[in-house]
Design an enzyme around this catalytic site. Structure first.
Site, mmCIF file in Angstrom:
data_model
loop_
_atom_site.group_PDB
_atom_site.id
_atom_site.type_symbol
_atom_site.label_atom_id
_atom_site.label_comp_id
_atom_site.label_asym_id
_atom_site.label_seq_id
_atom_site.Cartn_x
_atom_site.Cartn_y
_atom_site.Cartn_z
ATOM 1 N N GLY A 11 0.818 -1.205 0.000
ATOM 2 C CA GLY A 11 0.000 0.000 0.000
ATOM 3 C C GLY A 11 0.851 1.254 0.000
ATOM 4 O O GLY A 11 1.917 1.291 0.614
ATOM 5 N N ARG A 72 0.870 -5.081 -5.317
ATOM 6 C CA ARG A 72 1.137 -6.369 -4.684
ATOM 7 C C ARG A 72 1.271 -7.425 -5.771
ATOM 8 O O ARG A 72 0.485 -7.452 -6.712
ATOM 9 C CB ARG A 72 0.021 -6.726 -3.696
ATOM 10 N N ASP A 103 4.914 -5.162 5.939
ATOM 11 C CA ASP A 103 5.250 -6.524 6.325
ATOM 12 C C ASP A 103 5.385 -7.459 5.127
ATOM 13 O O ASP A 103 6.360 -8.210 5.006
ATOM 14 C CB ASP A 103 4.183 -7.047 7.285
ATOM 15 N N THR A 126 4.160 2.460 5.778
ATOM 16 C CA THR A 126 2.773 2.007 5.850
ATOM 17 C C THR A 126 2.010 2.910 6.798
ATOM 18 O O THR A 126 2.522 3.255 7.873
ATOM 19 C CB THR A 126 2.652 0.545 6.322
ATOM 20 N N ASP A 128 -0.391 2.089 8.551
ATOM 21 C CA ASP A 128 -0.932 1.327 9.683
ATOM 22 C C ASP A 128 -0.036 1.335 10.920
ATOM 23 O O ASP A 128 -0.487 0.978 12.010
ATOM 24 C CB ASP A 128 -1.187 -0.125 9.267
ATOM 25 N N ASP A 130 2.156 -0.727 11.820
ATOM 26 C CA ASP A 130 2.079 -2.063 12.417
ATOM 27 C C ASP A 130 3.344 -2.889 12.208
ATOM 28 O O ASP A 130 3.300 -4.117 12.248
ATOM 29 C CB ASP A 130 0.869 -2.817 11.846
ATOM 30 N N ARG A 172 -6.783 -3.112 8.902
ATOM 31 C CA ARG A 172 -7.343 -4.464 8.764
ATOM 32 C C ARG A 172 -6.998 -5.321 9.971
ATOM 33 O O ARG A 172 -7.878 -5.943 10.569
ATOM 34 C CB ARG A 172 -6.819 -5.114 7.483
#
Length: 322
Positions: A11, A72, A103, A126, A128, A130, A172
């Site tokens: 992303g 992706r 990731d 990212t 996120d 994360d 997500r």
């Protein structure tokens, strides 16, 4: 080291362009040719690679998205396509890579090193936030501020109409955006994939706040496994309490926009550090942050370890929502 490649994968995130710019210009300053790999691993397989000069990355530090494009690649999950990508890189004499992504991108980068011994350094990009091994990722600060701006506007109309709003943010498997914007936006409840908040608890707290004179409320919900989770949540609240909750899904709005100063500085520091690491002979690592400092961690450790959402922020947001 004379030639390196840089690519963005997964992303997109605001600040990726600032990282690309830093990699190219730091590389050129060290007499290294820097090649841009377009469309992530798909471009690596298809040979969409070209030399970048300092002027090619001029005037991009303020732009969202990524000038190298991203995506992706299901093909890259197969060993034969990873070999094809590695062969393309070696044919151009590329001796090292800077991978800007999350990731999944790092899993691909780690596989390139393990199978083909192409040195690679990762930069966490990212929204996120994360990625294990880094307090902050490129794009997170911008995404939080974009979402927060929207939430502030929604609160205006919620207060005007005495309404309950559910605002769905991205995430997500991660609740980092939700927890930050929930606290910063004064939300009454925060739902994340890994938190223990239930509809019953949320309804009880909202009713308690109404009895104390509160006339409007904001609930923040991470999207979970599919966008639109907020509609299911609104229906569950209606069935439990009879309360009518309006839904606002922010969606991909959070990915775009000009990066904040924090993300531009972070991306610039990480991009330069990635080139320095390759020059020093380091490989299969990620550049991360620990407080104000840049740190490194093995990609193997990064991709094997989950970064949890901070429950402290969610608990604090709940305590302050009275």
């Amino acid at each position: 080291m004379k030639k390196i490649g840089v690519y963005t994968s997964g992303g997109d995130a605001p600040g990726m362009n600032a990282a690309i710019r830093a990699v190219v210009r730091m590389g050129v300053s060290k007499k290294i040719e820097v090649y841009g790999i377009y469309q992530g691993y798909s471009g690596m397989i298809e040979g969409k690679i070209s030399l970048l000069q300092p002027r090619d990355v001029a005037n991009i530090i303020q732009r969202g998205g990524t000038v190298l494009k991203t995506g992706r690649s299901a093909e890259f999950m197969k060993a034969e396509f990873r070999k094809k990508a590695a062969d393309n890189l070696k044919a151009l004499g590329i001796e090292g890579l800077v991978c800007i992504g999350g990731d999944g991108s790092f899993k691909g980068a780690h596989a390139l090193w393990e199978e083909h011994k192409i040195p690679v350094v990762g930069i966490p990009g990212t929204i996120d936030n994360d990625i294990y091994g880094s307090d902050n990722t490129i794009g997170f600060d911008t995404a939080v501020n974009t979402a927060l701006d929207a939430i502030d506007k929604i609160r205006d109309t919620a207060a005007s109409h005495d309404r309950l709003f559910i605002v769905e943010v991205m995430g997500r498997n991660s609740g980092h955006i939700a927890s930050y914007v929930g606290l910063a936006g004064g939300a009454e409840e925060i739902f994340t994939p890994d938190a223990n908040t239930t509809v019953e608890k949320a309804v009880d707290r909202i009713k308690d706040s109404m009895q104390r004179g509160k006339t409007s409320s904001i609930i923040i919900a991470a999207e979970g496994q599919k966008p639109g989770r907020a509609y299911d949540l609104a229906e569950a609240i209606r069935k439990k309490s009879g309360l009518d909750a309006k839904v606002c899904i922010l969606g991909h709005l959070q990915r775009g926009g000009s990066p904040t100063a924090i993300d531009r500085v972070l991306a610039s520091r990480m991009g330069a550090a990635a080139v320095e690491a390759l020059v020093k002979g380091q490989s299969d690592i990620m550049i991360g942050t620990e407080g104000p400092q840049l740190v490194t961690m093995s990609l193997e450790q990064v991709v094997k370890t989950e970064k949890k959402t901070s429950m402290d922020l969610i608990n604090l947001a709940t305590a302050l929502s009275i």
